[in-house]
Scaffold this active site. Structure first.
Site, mmCIF file in Angstrom:
data_model
loop_
_atom_site.group_PDB
_atom_site.id
_atom_site.type_symbol
_atom_site.label_atom_id
_atom_site.label_comp_id
_atom_site.label_asym_id
_atom_site.label_seq_id
_atom_site.Cartn_x
_atom_site.Cartn_y
_atom_site.Cartn_z
ATOM 1 N N ASP A 203 19.335 -1.034 10.614
ATOM 2 C CA ASP A 203 19.667 -2.381 10.130
ATOM 3 C C ASP A 203 19.630 -2.489 8.603
ATOM 4 O O ASP A 203 19.809 -3.565 8.044
ATOM 5 C CB ASP A 203 18.800 -3.459 10.807
ATOM 6 C CG ASP A 203 17.330 -3.433 10.406
ATOM 7 O OD1 ASP A 203 16.942 -2.608 9.554
ATOM 8 O OD2 ASP A 203 16.562 -4.258 10.950
ATOM 9 N N SER B 174 8.904 0.167 -0.258
ATOM 10 C CA SER B 174 7.463 0.306 0.019
ATOM 11 C C SER B 174 6.840 1.313 -0.943
ATOM 12 O O SER B 174 5.780 1.064 -1.527
ATOM 13 C CB SER B 174 7.260 0.747 1.478
ATOM 14 O OG SER B 174 6.061 1.464 1.654
ATOM 15 N N ALA C 201 0.817 -1.217 0.000
ATOM 16 C CA ALA C 201 0.000 0.000 0.000
ATOM 17 C C ALA C 201 0.850 1.266 0.000
ATOM 18 O O ALA C 201 0.312 2.365 0.094
ATOM 19 C CB ALA C 201 -0.940 -0.014 1.199
ATOM 20 N N GLY C 202 2.171 1.118 -0.097
ATOM 21 C CA GLY C 202 3.038 2.298 -0.164
ATOM 22 C C GLY C 202 2.922 3.189 1.057
ATOM 23 O O GLY C 202 2.899 4.413 0.949
ATOM 24 N N LEU C 203 2.912 2.564 2.237
ATOM 25 C CA LEU C 203 2.592 3.316 3.458
ATOM 26 C C LEU C 203 3.800 3.940 4.158
ATOM 27 O O LEU C 203 3.622 4.786 5.025
ATOM 28 C CB LEU C 203 1.875 2.390 4.452
ATOM 29 C CG LEU C 203 0.529 1.829 3.997
ATOM 30 C CD1 LEU C 203 -0.021 0.848 5.031
ATOM 31 C CD2 LEU C 203 -0.476 2.965 3.779
ATOM 32 N N LEU D 85 12.114 3.113 0.433
ATOM 33 C CA LEU D 85 11.992 3.228 -1.022
ATOM 34 C C LEU D 85 11.280 2.038 -1.650
ATOM 35 O O LEU D 85 10.522 2.193 -2.617
ATOM 36 C CB LEU D 85 13.379 3.416 -1.650
ATOM 37 C CG LEU D 85 14.209 4.591 -1.101
ATOM 38 C CD1 LEU D 85 15.526 4.717 -1.854
ATOM 39 C CD2 LEU D 85 13.440 5.914 -1.138
ATOM 40 N N LEU E 298 6.777 6.213 4.201
ATOM 41 C CA LEU E 298 7.593 7.293 3.634
ATOM 42 C C LEU E 298 9.054 7.114 4.068
ATOM 43 O O LEU E 298 9.335 6.910 5.251
ATOM 44 C CB LEU E 298 7.060 8.636 4.144
ATOM 45 C CG LEU E 298 7.842 9.879 3.694
ATOM 46 C CD1 LEU E 298 7.728 10.081 2.193
ATOM 47 C CD2 LEU E 298 7.362 11.114 4.448
ATOM 48 N N CYS F 162 15.071 -7.993 8.935
ATOM 49 C CA CYS F 162 13.830 -7.364 9.412
ATOM 50 C C CYS F 162 12.856 -8.403 9.931
ATOM 51 O O CYS F 162 12.040 -8.125 10.797
ATOM 52 C CB CYS F 162 13.111 -6.633 8.279
ATOM 53 S SG CYS F 162 14.040 -5.303 7.551
ATOM 54 N N GLU G 233 11.653 2.196 17.295
ATOM 55 C CA GLU G 233 11.436 1.184 16.260
ATOM 56 C C GLU G 233 12.085 -0.152 16.629
ATOM 57 O O GLU G 233 12.263 -1.027 15.796
ATOM 58 C CB GLU G 233 11.952 1.697 14.913
ATOM 59 C CG GLU G 233 11.303 3.006 14.477
ATOM 60 C CD GLU G 233 10.027 2.852 13.630
ATOM 61 O OE1 GLU G 233 9.938 1.899 12.854
ATOM 62 O OE2 GLU G 233 9.123 3.716 13.761
ATOM 63 N N HIS H 272 15.859 2.467 8.808
ATOM 64 C CA HIS H 272 16.300 1.854 10.064
ATOM 65 C C HIS H 272 17.806 1.608 9.948
ATOM 66 O O HIS H 272 18.319 1.354 8.845
ATOM 67 C CB HIS H 272 15.619 0.495 10.299
ATOM 68 C CG HIS H 272 14.155 0.574 10.618
ATOM 69 N ND1 HIS H 272 13.225 -0.283 10.071
ATOM 70 C CD2 HIS H 272 13.458 1.398 11.441
ATOM 71 C CE1 HIS H 272 12.021 0.009 10.541
ATOM 72 N NE2 HIS H 272 12.131 1.027 11.370
ATOM 73 N N ARG I 130 1.985 1.170 11.572
ATOM 74 C CA ARG I 130 2.787 0.383 12.497
ATOM 75 C C ARG I 130 2.480 0.742 13.958
ATOM 76 O O ARG I 130 2.753 -0.031 14.868
ATOM 77 C CB ARG I 130 4.279 0.550 12.183
ATOM 78 C CG ARG I 130 4.598 0.191 10.727
ATOM 79 C CD ARG I 130 5.878 -0.543 10.549
ATOM 80 N NE ARG I 130 5.902 -1.791 11.303
ATOM 81 C CZ ARG I 130 6.931 -2.625 11.354
ATOM 82 N NH1 ARG I 130 8.029 -2.320 10.702
ATOM 83 N NH2 ARG I 130 6.895 -3.743 12.046
#
Ligand code: SUG
Length: 419
Positions: free
Chosen positions: A235, A28, A19-21, A26, A23, A350, A165, A233, A131
């Site tokens: 990681d 996503s 859903a490209g949620l 890249l 920001l 992840c 996070e 993140h 999230r």
């Protein structure tokens, strides 16, 4: 049994979609609106668990959280199923994002803490709406898996004013997993084109809650250029295991100061630095080279479980071949296919939360052997939707299939308490 590292992978949920949620993430953004394949995604994740189990490692898992999250929709006044407005908020309530358990919590193993217990603090994940709804359900699951209060303490998330996070911005270095370690809390500073999702004060709060020795906790600023390039993140640009830190040279705001502080606190530290001249920041982020599981294998050597995307990128492959030919601490590179998760910005690292513990102290329902993986895979094969198109999000019939699939999983896994 002694304290060992257990990797708890999140099983990809039946509502997995693009859903490209996120920001600043890249992958996503670029896959938003694509069809997704939840069944294939979950089976890829289970194959990774099988792969790591076959390396002789202890493997755990967490169940997907309840989706669509009706409570989240109700609290936003999105009560009409036919209402197609606010499509992103609706998609948020359907997100399977809890699969990325590196964001479930921050973990300080028993040898590091004042009371000699393993401490876990659920991450509030407040920067991204989809999230931010995870942690109350996550903490329920953590309290079940780590219910043994003689060995574990599970904390609620830190206040929402400080974005946290979880383990994705936390690295632990130690001579061995079961020895006292040095914990690094990486944070970002706001002001760039993308959000800095980890706040410094969140890491400091977690370190206090866990009772860490201040001499063995470092607070390290992530480089602004890494966040701006898509390292949402830490990681995505660095990973640590025991005495080894594997990092891109542009991961930290003050690389030399960071390496010096690590070496001062942990003299046996080995820092493997990938220069931008060999792999650019953009290539590191696109390939997810650093979103790898750096693991101590049975023979004591370290292996790097990377996504196939990294293995296929010529610059990364060239660097890895040179590394393997040298006498460094990372002796094996093991590519795995987690493409469905990768398309949302989630690589092998992840998908797992690391907990150093005696497996006998963990609720056995959260630990896996080959037969149990096959059992979970059977439920996935029979009940997970094969494909979700963006227009399906919000459909009552799909919501029903997603709920039925999760209920079947919980039944099979003996985890009805999570229903
Ligand atoms: O939070 N993607 C996740 C990826 C998390 C990766 N985790 C670690 N680096 N440890 C995120 O950005 C995408 C969802 C969407 O666009 O539909 C998403 O949430």
């Amino acid at each position: 049994m002694a304290l060992v590292e257990i990797n708890f992978d999140g099983l990809v949920g039946p509502s997995h979609n693009y859903a490209g949620l996120s920001l600043g993430n890249l992958a996503s953004a670029s896959h938003g609106g694509d069809p997704s394949y939840p069944r294939a995604a979950a089976l890829q994740g289970l194959d990774k668990m099988r792969h790591n189990l076959s390396l002789g490692l202890v493997q755990g898992w967490f169940a997907p959280l309840p989706r669509p999250n009706q409570g989240f929709l109700d609290s936003l006044g999105l009560t009409q199923p036919a209402d197609s407005a606010e499509i992103r908020l609706r998609a948020a309530a359907w997100s399977a994002s809890s699969m990325w358990t590196a964001n479930a919590a921050t973990v300080s193993p028993a040898p590091d803490t004042a009371d000699g217990r393993c401490h876990l603090t659920a991450a509030n994940l407040v920067t991204m709406p989809h999230r931010s709804q995870e942690w109350p359900d996550t903490v329920r699951q953590l309290r079940l898996a780590f219910a043994d209060a003689a060995h574990f303490a599970v904390h609620d998330a830190v206040p929402a004013c400080f974005g946290d996070e979880g383990a994705a911005n936390h690295m632990r270095m130690a001579p061995r997993h079961d020895a006292p370690g040095l914990e690094l809390f990486v944070y970002g500073r706001p002001g760039g084109p993308f959000p800095a999702r980890q706040h410094e004060q969140a890491g400091r709060a977690v370190a206090r809650l866990h009772g860490l020795d201040p001499a063995r906790a470092l607070f390290v600023e992530q480089s602004a250029e890494a966040i701006a390039a898509g390292a949402f993140h830490n990681d995505v640009v660095a990973v640590a295991n025991e005495r080894v830190l594997f990092t891109h040279e542009q991961a930290f705001a003050d690389p030399d100061g960071t390496y010096a502080a690590i070496r001062a606190a942990l003299p046996e530290a080995e820092i493997v630095i990938v220069p931008a001249s060999a792999v650019s920041l953009a290539e590191a982020i696109r390939s997810y080279l650093f979103n790898a599981q750096l693991l101590t294998l049975g023979d004591g050597a370290m292996g790097l479980v990377i996504p196939t995307e990294a293995w296929e990128m010529p610059s990364v492959r060239g660097w890895l071949d040179t590394m393997l030919a040298s006498n460094g601490p990372i002796r094996r590179v093991l590519p795995v296919d987690v493409r469905q998760s990768m398309a949302n910005g989630g690589g092998p690292a992840c998908l797992r939360l690391r907990v150093v513990a005696d497996p006998a102290t963990v609720d056995p329902r959260f630990l896996l052997d080959a037969a149990r993986i096959d059992l979970l895979a059977g439920v996935v094969a029979q009940t997970w939707p094969e494909q979700i198109d963006p227009v399906d999000i919000g459909r009552a019939s799909l919501a029903e299939s997603v709920r039925t699939a999760r209920a079947a999983l919980l039944d099979t896994a003996g985890l009805r308490e999570l229903a």
